[in-house]
Design a protein around this motif. Structure first.
Motif, PDB file in Angstrom:
ATOM      1  N   LEU A 248       0.833  -1.196   0.000  1.00 52.39           N
ATOM      2  CA  LEU A 248       0.000   0.000   0.000  1.00 52.39           C
ATOM      3  C   LEU A 248       0.877   1.258   0.000  1.00 52.39           C
ATOM      4  CD1 LEU A 248      -2.985   0.716  -0.008  1.00 52.39           C
ATOM      5  CD2 LEU A 248      -2.934   0.813   2.464  1.00 52.39           C
ATOM      6  N   ARG A 249       1.985   1.199   0.770  1.00 52.21           N
ATOM      7  CA  ARG A 249       2.889   2.340   0.842  1.00 52.21           C
ATOM      8  C   ARG A 249       3.495   2.629  -0.537  1.00 52.21           C
ATOM      9  NH1 ARG A 249       7.779   3.517   1.073  1.00 52.21           N
ATOM     10  NH2 ARG A 249       8.502   1.374   0.947  1.00 52.21           N
ATOM     11  N   LYS A 250       3.924   1.572  -1.226  1.00 52.49           N
ATOM     12  CA  LYS A 250       4.507   1.723  -2.568  1.00 52.49           C
ATOM     13  C   LYS A 250       3.504   2.331  -3.534  1.00 52.49           C
ATOM     14  CE  LYS A 250       7.994  -1.877  -3.123  1.00 52.49           C
ATOM     15  NZ  LYS A 250       8.073  -3.296  -3.483  1.00 52.49           N
ATOM     16  N   PHE A 251       2.245   1.896  -3.421  1.00 53.35           N
ATOM     17  CA  PHE A 251       1.219   2.395  -4.335  1.00 53.35           C
ATOM     18  C   PHE A 251       1.017   3.896  -4.161  1.00 53.35           C
ATOM     19  CE2 PHE A 251      -3.381   2.951  -5.502  1.00 53.35           C
ATOM     20  CZ  PHE A 251      -3.217   2.751  -6.865  1.00 53.35           C
ATOM     21  N   GLY A 252       1.355   4.402  -2.968  1.00 48.72           N
ATOM     22  CA  GLY A 252       1.251   5.828  -2.693  1.00 48.72           C
ATOM     23  C   GLY A 252       2.063   6.683  -3.656  1.00 48.72           C
ATOM     24  N   ASN A 253       3.141   6.118  -4.225  1.00 49.13           N
ATOM     25  CA  ASN A 253       3.962   6.874  -5.182  1.00 49.13           C
ATOM     26  C   ASN A 253       3.265   7.066  -6.526  1.00 49.13           C
ATOM     27  OD1 ASN A 253       6.016   6.846  -3.286  1.00 49.13           O
ATOM     28  ND2 ASN A 253       6.828   4.904  -4.048  1.00 49.13           N
ATOM     29  N   GLU A 254       2.228   6.252  -6.785  1.00 54.55           N
ATOM     30  CA  GLU A 254       1.579   6.291  -8.095  1.00 54.55           C
ATOM     31  C   GLU A 254       0.294   7.099  -8.099  1.00 54.55           C
ATOM     32  OE1 GLU A 254       0.929   2.463  -9.904  1.00 54.55           O
ATOM     33  OE2 GLU A 254       2.544   1.599  -8.704  1.00 54.55           O
ATOM     34  N   ILE A 255      -0.108   7.578  -6.942  1.00 49.89           N
ATOM     35  CA  ILE A 255      -1.467   8.107  -6.855  1.00 49.89           C
ATOM     36  C   ILE A 255      -1.492   9.397  -6.044  1.00 49.89           C
ATOM     37  CG2 ILE A 255      -2.230   6.887  -4.734  1.00 49.89           C
ATOM     38  CD1 ILE A 255      -4.133   6.576  -7.953  1.00 49.89           C
ATOM     39  N   HIS A 256      -2.516  10.187  -6.210  1.00 52.17           N
ATOM     40  CA  HIS A 256      -2.724  11.419  -5.462  1.00 52.17           C
ATOM     41  C   HIS A 256      -2.797  11.128  -3.966  1.00 52.17           C
ATOM     42  CE1 HIS A 256      -4.675  15.114  -4.138  1.00 52.17           C
ATOM     43  NE2 HIS A 256      -4.304  15.641  -5.284  1.00 52.17           N
ATOM     44  N   LEU A 257      -2.149  11.980  -3.171  1.00 53.14           N
ATOM     45  CA  LEU A 257      -2.067  11.724  -1.737  1.00 53.14           C
ATOM     46  C   LEU A 257      -3.441  11.524  -1.089  1.00 53.14           C
ATOM     47  CD1 LEU A 257      -0.374  11.560   0.892  1.00 53.14           C
ATOM     48  CD2 LEU A 257      -0.644  14.044   1.083  1.00 53.14           C
ATOM     49  N   GLN A 258      -4.412  12.373  -1.468  1.00 52.48           N
ATOM     50  CA  GLN A 258      -5.732  12.274  -0.821  1.00 52.48           C
ATOM     51  C   GLN A 258      -6.451  10.976  -1.177  1.00 52.48           C
ATOM     52  OE1 GLN A 258      -7.056  16.310  -1.904  1.00 52.48           O
ATOM     53  NE2 GLN A 258      -7.867  16.377   0.177  1.00 52.48           N
ATOM     54  N   ILE A 259      -6.255  10.524  -2.420  1.00 49.57           N
ATOM     55  CA  ILE A 259      -6.860   9.246  -2.812  1.00 49.57           C
ATOM     56  C   ILE A 259      -6.191   8.111  -2.042  1.00 49.57           C
ATOM     57  CG2 ILE A 259      -7.226   7.628  -4.727  1.00 49.57           C
ATOM     58  CD1 ILE A 259      -7.397  10.043  -6.584  1.00 49.57           C
ATOM     59  N   TRP A 260      -4.880   8.231  -1.905  1.00 48.73           N
ATOM     60  CA  TRP A 260      -4.149   7.203  -1.157  1.00 48.73           C
ATOM     61  C   TRP A 260      -4.622   7.161   0.286  1.00 48.73           C
ATOM     62  CZ3 TRP A 260      -0.725   7.154   3.025  1.00 48.73           C
ATOM     63  CH2 TRP A 260      -0.102   5.918   3.238  1.00 48.73           C
ATOM     64  N   MET A 261      -4.878   8.322   0.868  1.00 39.86           N
ATOM     65  CA  MET A 261      -5.359   8.357   2.256  1.00 39.86           C
ATOM     66  C   MET A 261      -6.741   7.716   2.380  1.00 39.86           C
ATOM     67  SD  MET A 261      -3.866  12.042   3.424  1.00 39.86           S
ATOM     68  CE  MET A 261      -4.912  12.259   4.861  1.00 39.86           C
ATOM     69  N   LEU A 262      -7.560   7.946   1.368  1.00 44.24           N
ATOM     70  CA  LEU A 262      -8.899   7.349   1.367  1.00 44.24           C
ATOM     71  C   LEU A 262      -8.789   5.817   1.329  1.00 44.24           C
ATOM     72  CD1 LEU A 262     -11.978   8.161   1.085  1.00 44.24           C
ATOM     73  CD2 LEU A 262     -11.684   7.783  -1.351  1.00 44.24           C
TER      74      LEU A 262
END
Ligand SMILES: [Zn+2]
Length: 447
Positions: A248-262
């Protein structure tokens, strides 16, 4: 309704006509015959221009028509049966969707499915009417009264209709194998939402409500970026029914921060330690979801996977090291996603330029001018009627494919023929996933 006649005038004329068979018929009595609460029924009788006016939904028009028909011909079936057949299914499905909303969206306690008595569930008049319609149908068909008690009724709704409400109306609608609630997650099936249509008293579908925040975040992005984020997020989730915090942490590099937080805070949740078997959580080798103990060994927790594939354990994980998708995500994305990504991966391997969930899920898969929608309805009639009314995003594509999982055809061999008959559209090709793969192999060879 006659030409130019207002709904108010039409209802008044209808009531007058029905008063011949039912002397002294009041508006409240008519509302209760139709299974509608008296307050909602008032909204239908307002002048078209008045605040609070509601247009009559088609299912109510049908119910009124069948009331009129049964009351005008003396040899016709009794009125109870006429109103039951028109309203029973949408009213029951509507109740199921309202209850699910309370637990899924509003965060109320999950109730009913465990068959535990004593859990308070607020019942409104429409719910009581739906229960009364079930009771009436049971009694007039010689079945035990399944509508008397809400917990019992909701539990029954997790079973296919032919297990508990095997009555002519249900058979005629092709709903024998249909259930309204997923037993595992307590979420309405796609069919329940389809059957309930405008009968839920809710303005938006459950799925729409569930993904409201996600879609709002996307709307703040330029269209092409929003589309890309949508696909990436949904694909990640479908491929990770459970995921490690590292993934999940790695996927954070590919996506908008707010979407990742959701994703992190709402789409995924901790895995309960009860999911561990002998100290670890077994993971399915096919789809990556956790496995559970079945009657004859381990089974995948994704129903579509358990039906389609032989149970095979891959790795294991500690419950505290992984997260799982929440039950709404599992039902709306992960269950249907299994066949979607399987088809997507196969087509990609055949070197087609293929898109997954293009234009924020306009269709499931697109290859240039070919649009593909995958649907796993157990009832071909329900799916057929849905597509007869609207083909949705497929309208944007020259070649239109409606694809069903192979396991559905195995369970109902006449499925495709019945689907075509109910849909009545010649411009849509109906195939199973396996047949769709063959179809593209041929196109590939011809190209
Ligand atoms: Zn699996």
């Amino acid at each position: 309704m006659g030409d130019g006649q207002s709904q108010k005038a039409w209802l008044s004329a209808t009531k007058k006509q029905l008063s011949v068979a039912y002397p002294g018929l009041t508006w409240d009595a008519l509302a209760s015959m139709l299974g509608v609460d008296t307050e909602s029924f008032k909204a239908y009788r307002l002048p078209t221009t008045a605040t609070g006016f509601s247009a009559l939904p088609q299912c109510l028009k049908d119910a009124i028509a069948s009331l009129l028909e049964s009351s005008s011909s003396p040899a016709s079936k009794p009125v109870e049966q006429a109103e039951t057949s028109a309203l029973l299914i949408p009213a029951l499905a509507g109740m199921v969707v309202r209850k699910a909303r309370a637990s899924l969206i509003d965060g109320a306690m999950v109730a009913g499915i465990s068959r535990l008595p004593g859990i308070p569930i607020g019942l409104n008049q429409e719910d009581r009417n739906a229960m009364a319609l079930v009771s009436k149908a049971c009694l007039s068909n010689g079945l035990p009264d399944h509508g008397a008690e809400i917990h019992e009724l909701l539990w029954r709704c997790t079973l296919p209709f032919d297990h508990w409400l095997d009555i002519p109306e249900v058979r005629a609608a092709g709903l024998g194998r249909t259930n309204l609630i997923h037993g595992e997650d307590g979420i309405p099936t796609v069919e329940a939402e389809e059957l309930a249509q405008k009968f839920t008293g809710l303005s938006a579908g459950l799925e729409e409500q569930l993904f409201l925040k996600f879609l709002e975040l996307l709307r703040k992005q330029p269209t092409s970026i929003a589309n890309e984020y949508y696909t990436r997020t949904r694909e990640f989730v479908v491929r990770h029914p459970v995921c490690s915090s590292e993934e999940l942490r790695k996927f954070g590099n590919e996506i908008h921060l707010q979407i990742w937080m959701l994703l992190n805070q709402e789409f995924y949740e901790p895995v309960p330690s009860a999911w561990e078997i002998d100290g670890t959580v077994p993971i399915c080798a096919h789809c990556g979801n956790a496995m559970k103990k079945g009657k004859a060994g381990l089974v995948c927790r994704t129903t579509a996977c358990a039906i389609s594939n032989p149970a095979t354990q891959g790795s294991t994980a500690n419950a505290s090291d992984i997260l799982r998708a929440n039950r709404g995500i599992r039902q709306y994305w992960i269950e249907p996603g299994l066949d979607e990504v399987r088809l997507f991966d196969t087509l990609k391997a055949m070197s087609f330029t293929v898109e997954l969930y293009p234009d924020r899920d306009r269709v499931d898969i697109a290859i240039g001018e070919i649009g593909i929608d995958l649907k796993s309805y157990t009832s071909p009639e329900t799916l057929g009627r849905k597509f007869k009314a609207s083909i949705g995003g497929l309208a944007h594509y020259e070649t239109k494919l409606l694809v069903i999982p192979d396991w559905i055809l195995k369970a109902t061999p006449s499925y495709i023929d019945r689907l075509k008959l109910a849909m009545d559209r010649k411009n849509i090709l109906c195939l199973t996933v396996g047949q769709a793969i063959e179809y593209f192999k041929k196109r590939h060879a011809d190209a």
